[in-house]
Write a protein that holds these residues in place. Structure first.
Motif, PDB file in Angstrom:
ATOM      1  N   GLU A 122     -29.759  -0.548  -3.094  1.00  0.00           N
ATOM      2  CA  GLU A 122     -30.990   0.170  -3.419  1.00  0.00           C
ATOM      3  C   GLU A 122     -32.089  -0.799  -3.860  1.00  0.00           C
ATOM      4  O   GLU A 122     -33.261  -0.648  -3.463  1.00  0.00           O
ATOM      5  CB  GLU A 122     -30.713   1.189  -4.521  1.00  0.00           C
ATOM      6  CG  GLU A 122     -29.814   2.339  -4.068  1.00  0.00           C
ATOM      7  CD  GLU A 122     -29.359   3.197  -5.226  1.00  0.00           C
ATOM      8  OE1 GLU A 122     -30.019   3.186  -6.287  1.00  0.00           O
ATOM      9  OE2 GLU A 122     -28.321   3.883  -5.090  1.00  0.00           O
ATOM     10  N   GLU A 123     -31.736  -1.769  -4.670  1.00  0.00           N
ATOM     11  CA  GLU A 123     -32.730  -2.736  -5.160  1.00  0.00           C
ATOM     12  C   GLU A 123     -33.358  -3.531  -4.026  1.00  0.00           C
ATOM     13  O   GLU A 123     -34.523  -3.941  -4.127  1.00  0.00           O
ATOM     14  CB  GLU A 123     -32.074  -3.690  -6.161  1.00  0.00           C
ATOM     15  CG  GLU A 123     -31.710  -3.030  -7.483  1.00  0.00           C
ATOM     16  CD  GLU A 123     -30.907  -3.947  -8.388  1.00  0.00           C
ATOM     17  OE1 GLU A 123     -30.744  -3.597  -9.575  1.00  0.00           O
ATOM     18  OE2 GLU A 123     -30.444  -5.012  -7.919  1.00  0.00           O
ATOM     19  N   ASN A 124     -32.593  -3.733  -2.951  1.00  0.00           N
ATOM     20  CA  ASN A 124     -33.091  -4.548  -1.846  1.00  0.00           C
ATOM     21  C   ASN A 124     -33.531  -3.724  -0.638  1.00  0.00           C
ATOM     22  O   ASN A 124     -33.843  -4.279   0.413  1.00  0.00           O
ATOM     23  CB  ASN A 124     -32.018  -5.566  -1.434  1.00  0.00           C
ATOM     24  CG  ASN A 124     -31.842  -6.658  -2.473  1.00  0.00           C
ATOM     25  OD1 ASN A 124     -32.573  -7.625  -2.517  1.00  0.00           O
ATOM     26  ND2 ASN A 124     -30.848  -6.485  -3.344  1.00  0.00           N
ATOM     27  N   ARG A 145     -21.982  13.591   1.868  1.00  0.00           N
ATOM     28  CA  ARG A 145     -23.246  12.999   1.445  1.00  0.00           C
ATOM     29  C   ARG A 145     -24.455  13.772   1.973  1.00  0.00           C
ATOM     30  O   ARG A 145     -25.501  13.815   1.335  1.00  0.00           O
ATOM     31  CB  ARG A 145     -23.311  11.549   1.942  1.00  0.00           C
ATOM     32  CG  ARG A 145     -23.762  10.560   0.919  1.00  0.00           C
ATOM     33  CD  ARG A 145     -23.609   9.118   1.293  1.00  0.00           C
ATOM     34  NE  ARG A 145     -23.758   8.746   2.680  1.00  0.00           N
ATOM     35  CZ  ARG A 145     -23.797   7.472   3.100  1.00  0.00           C
ATOM     36  NH1 ARG A 145     -23.709   6.503   2.198  1.00  0.00           N
ATOM     37  NH2 ARG A 145     -23.918   7.171   4.363  1.00  0.00           N
ATOM     38  N   GLU A 146     -24.276  14.407   3.146  1.00  0.00           N
ATOM     39  CA  GLU A 146     -25.393  15.086   3.790  1.00  0.00           C
ATOM     40  C   GLU A 146     -25.131  16.569   4.004  1.00  0.00           C
ATOM     41  O   GLU A 146     -25.867  17.428   3.524  1.00  0.00           O
ATOM     42  CB  GLU A 146     -25.697  14.414   5.137  1.00  0.00           C
ATOM     43  CG  GLU A 146     -26.022  12.942   5.026  1.00  0.00           C
ATOM     44  CD  GLU A 146     -25.981  12.253   6.379  1.00  0.00           C
ATOM     45  OE1 GLU A 146     -26.431  12.861   7.372  1.00  0.00           O
ATOM     46  OE2 GLU A 146     -25.484  11.115   6.447  1.00  0.00           O
ATOM     47  N   TYR A 326     -29.018   7.306  -0.169  1.00  0.00           N
ATOM     48  CA  TYR A 326     -28.366   6.574  -1.254  1.00  0.00           C
ATOM     49  C   TYR A 326     -26.881   6.395  -0.921  1.00  0.00           C
ATOM     50  O   TYR A 326     -26.215   7.359  -0.508  1.00  0.00           O
ATOM     51  CB  TYR A 326     -28.503   7.319  -2.575  1.00  0.00           C
ATOM     52  CG  TYR A 326     -29.926   7.437  -3.065  1.00  0.00           C
ATOM     53  CD1 TYR A 326     -30.633   6.305  -3.450  1.00  0.00           C
ATOM     54  CD2 TYR A 326     -30.565   8.677  -3.135  1.00  0.00           C
ATOM     55  CE1 TYR A 326     -31.951   6.402  -3.899  1.00  0.00           C
ATOM     56  CE2 TYR A 326     -31.867   8.789  -3.585  1.00  0.00           C
ATOM     57  CZ  TYR A 326     -32.559   7.647  -3.957  1.00  0.00           C
ATOM     58  OH  TYR A 326     -33.857   7.747  -4.399  1.00  0.00           O
ATOM     59  N   PRO A 327     -26.341   5.210  -1.106  1.00  0.00           N
ATOM     60  CA  PRO A 327     -24.942   4.966  -0.742  1.00  0.00           C
ATOM     61  C   PRO A 327     -23.970   5.963  -1.352  1.00  0.00           C
ATOM     62  O   PRO A 327     -23.013   6.398  -0.684  1.00  0.00           O
ATOM     63  CB  PRO A 327     -24.687   3.539  -1.245  1.00  0.00           C
ATOM     64  CG  PRO A 327     -26.032   2.885  -1.185  1.00  0.00           C
ATOM     65  CD  PRO A 327     -27.012   3.958  -1.555  1.00  0.00           C
ATOM     66  N   LEU A 328     -24.186   6.331  -2.612  1.00  0.00           N
ATOM     67  CA  LEU A 328     -23.281   7.255  -3.291  1.00  0.00           C
ATOM     68  C   LEU A 328     -23.893   8.643  -3.451  1.00  0.00           C
ATOM     69  O   LEU A 328     -23.511   9.417  -4.331  1.00  0.00           O
ATOM     70  CB  LEU A 328     -22.853   6.680  -4.645  1.00  0.00           C
ATOM     71  CG  LEU A 328     -22.020   5.394  -4.544  1.00  0.00           C
ATOM     72  CD1 LEU A 328     -21.734   4.810  -5.921  1.00  0.00           C
ATOM     73  CD2 LEU A 328     -20.718   5.635  -3.791  1.00  0.00           C
ATOM     74  N   GLY A 329     -24.837   8.963  -2.582  1.00  0.00           N
ATOM     75  CA  GLY A 329     -25.390  10.314  -2.551  1.00  0.00           C
ATOM     76  C   GLY A 329     -26.538  10.570  -3.483  1.00  0.00           C
ATOM     77  O   GLY A 329     -27.257  11.557  -3.334  1.00  0.00           O
ATOM     78  N   ARG A 330     -26.721   9.713  -4.472  1.00  0.00           N
ATOM     79  CA  ARG A 330     -27.835   9.806  -5.416  1.00  0.00           C
ATOM     80  C   ARG A 330     -28.089   8.406  -5.972  1.00  0.00           C
ATOM     81  O   ARG A 330     -27.248   7.517  -5.810  1.00  0.00           O
ATOM     82  CB  ARG A 330     -27.526  10.785  -6.540  1.00  0.00           C
ATOM     83  CG  ARG A 330     -26.363  10.392  -7.429  1.00  0.00           C
ATOM     84  CD  ARG A 330     -26.051  11.457  -8.467  1.00  0.00           C
ATOM     85  NE  ARG A 330     -25.545  12.675  -7.837  1.00  0.00           N
ATOM     86  CZ  ARG A 330     -25.368  13.819  -8.493  1.00  0.00           C
ATOM     87  NH1 ARG A 330     -25.671  13.893  -9.792  1.00  0.00           N
ATOM     88  NH2 ARG A 330     -24.891  14.889  -7.873  1.00  0.00           N
TER      89      ARG A 330
END
Length: 442
Positions: A122-124, A145-146, A326-330
């Motif tokens: 997320e930071e990158n 996730r979706e 988001y990788p973990l959904g949030r």
């Protein structure tokens, strides 16, 4: 059409080679679907000289995965080496920091470092996709996730290890011992030479940890999973389950309770009529309970080159489409700390098998210990065996075998059952450690 998406592939084992083949086989179709073509332009593997049956002549070879992961000429780093540390961890971290998207099938890495890696992605401003890390070709990550984003999920559970499911299926259908089925699984390539990671439940636990985070919005916490494998199961347990209307499956279960999140991996008796009981052989299945859709179950191949490559390529298509999630959904910063639930009551109770010394008062004492912990028994089945003679004693002296006794409890707590069994062992009325299997009324 946009410029090709350039892929750096680390690991050319069964899955890695299958990814290369699938990208080549469906090159035009994938380009149309993704809006741009995808090409493997760089690779790293242990050996450059091995014949893998794919053309890698146009790829740049790297000896160091980190150098590949940070190379300016790739857009996506595809990590298929495995392992929760070392080259896999170092290269994935380096790729994310260098602004490269990452696609991985590495459940062990994510179970251990997923919280940090999600934050780093997320930071990158890059994607961290891992559909292939859980249940092979079953699109369970995308579903949770979706597809189930508008549901409040109360439970996720499933068969997530094909090796264990193959062994349990063979034990039931053919009456073979655990050891015999394991040897066959190794011969057929379903189990590793050292099968401990699979049969003791660790592989399932890593996958469950990822699903728990997606289901409940908590930080990944693989170390808090109650873990029990299938090595203690016997043909007697399999037969008893059959007669009682159940099948035994190694399940990973995560659910929300009043006291926190419960994560557990263990053999489970499930009704033969349930969808999960129909899953046989090396097939995987995952079920999710949501407030809007009820319960859905997805099944399919949980491993293998083509099935896993299917999930990897699907993740690459999402990257090519510039699909961001988001990788973990949030957001990683908004994931809640994991709170482990207290031992709770399990609907349907427990199956308990005891090897009881055949002497006066033994059964009464066992029943008393159960009553002391408020455990009500639904049924008691005693399997009496004939005595036998031994040459070590007089031929007229009969040695009586301990009697196999099966108890089925009504709904109770795990804590109560374990305390009662500990006292029964201390009383000296049983000749072997007790077998306890949870019953789930799915």
């Amino acid at each position: 059409m946009s410029n090709p998406l350039k892929l750096g592939l680390a690991g050319l084992g069964t899955v890695g080679v299958s990814v290369v083949k699938r990208l080549a086989l469906l090159e035009n179709e994938l380009a149309m679907s993704a809006g741009r073509s995808m090409r493997v332009t760089a690779v790293t593997a242990r050996s450059r000289d091995k014949d893998r049956g794919v053309d890698l002549s146009n790829c740049t070879w790297f000896d160091d995965p980190v150098s590949l992961a940070t190379n300016d000429d790739i857009d996506v780093y595809v990590e298929l080496m495995g392992g929760d540390s070392g080259a896999a961890e170092d290269s994935v971290r380096a790729a994310l920091k260098a602004g490269k998207h990452v696609v991985t099938a590495n459940k062990a890495l994510l179970a251990k470092h997923g919280n940090e890696l999600a934050k780093l992605a997320e930071e990158n401003g890059v994607q961290l996709n891992y559909e292939a890390a859980v249940a092979g070709g079953i699109p369970i990550i995308k579903t949770m996730r979706e597809g189930m984003a508008s549901n409040a999920i109360s439970r996720v559970y499933g068969i997530m290890n094909g090796t264990c499911n193959y062994i349990l299926t063979r034990m039931e259908l053919e009456g073979l011992s655990f050891e015999e089925c394991l040897q066959d699984a190794q011969r057929l390539g379903y189990a590793e030479a050292d099968p401990t990671f699979d049969v003791e439940g660790n592989d399932t636990a890593h996958k469950l940890a990822l699903l728990t985070s997606l289901a409940f919005g908590t930080q990944i916490e693989a170390d808090s999973i109650f873990l029990e494998g299938i090595t203690s199961l016997t043909t007697d347990d399999i037969k008893a389950a059959d007669e009682l209307g159940f099948r035994i499956k190694l399940l990973g279960v995560a659910q929300k309770t009043d006291t926190g999140i419960e994560q557990r991996v263990h053999p489970t008796m499930v009704p033969k009529s349930s969808a999960i009981a129909q899953i046989s052989g090396v097939t995987n299945a995952v079920a999710v309970d949501g407030d809007a859709v009820g319960s859905i179950t997805m099944s399919g191949p949980g491993a293998g080159g083509d099935a896993t490559a299917s999930a990897v390529v699907a993740d690459l298509v999402d990257v090519a489409r510039d699909f961001k999630i988001y990788p973990l959904g949030r957001p990683a910063a908004e994931l809640q700390p994991y709170v482990r639930a207290k031992m709770r009551a399990h609907e349907g109770g427990y199956y308990i098998r005891l090897s009881v010394n055949d002497r006066p008062g033994a059964f009464a004492s066992i029943a008393q210990r159960m009553a002391e912990h408020d455990i009500s028994l639904e049924s008691i089945v005693q399997r009496r065996s004939n005595g036998y003679f031994t040459n070590a004693q007089s031929e007229a002296s009969e040695v009586v075998k301990p009697q196999a006794v099966v108890l089925i409890t009504y709904e109770t707590t795990e804590e109560a059952v374990r305390k009662a069994l500990q006292q029964i062992e201390e009383d000296g009325h049983i000749s072997a450690p007790p077998q306890m299997i949870r019953i789930e009324r799915l």
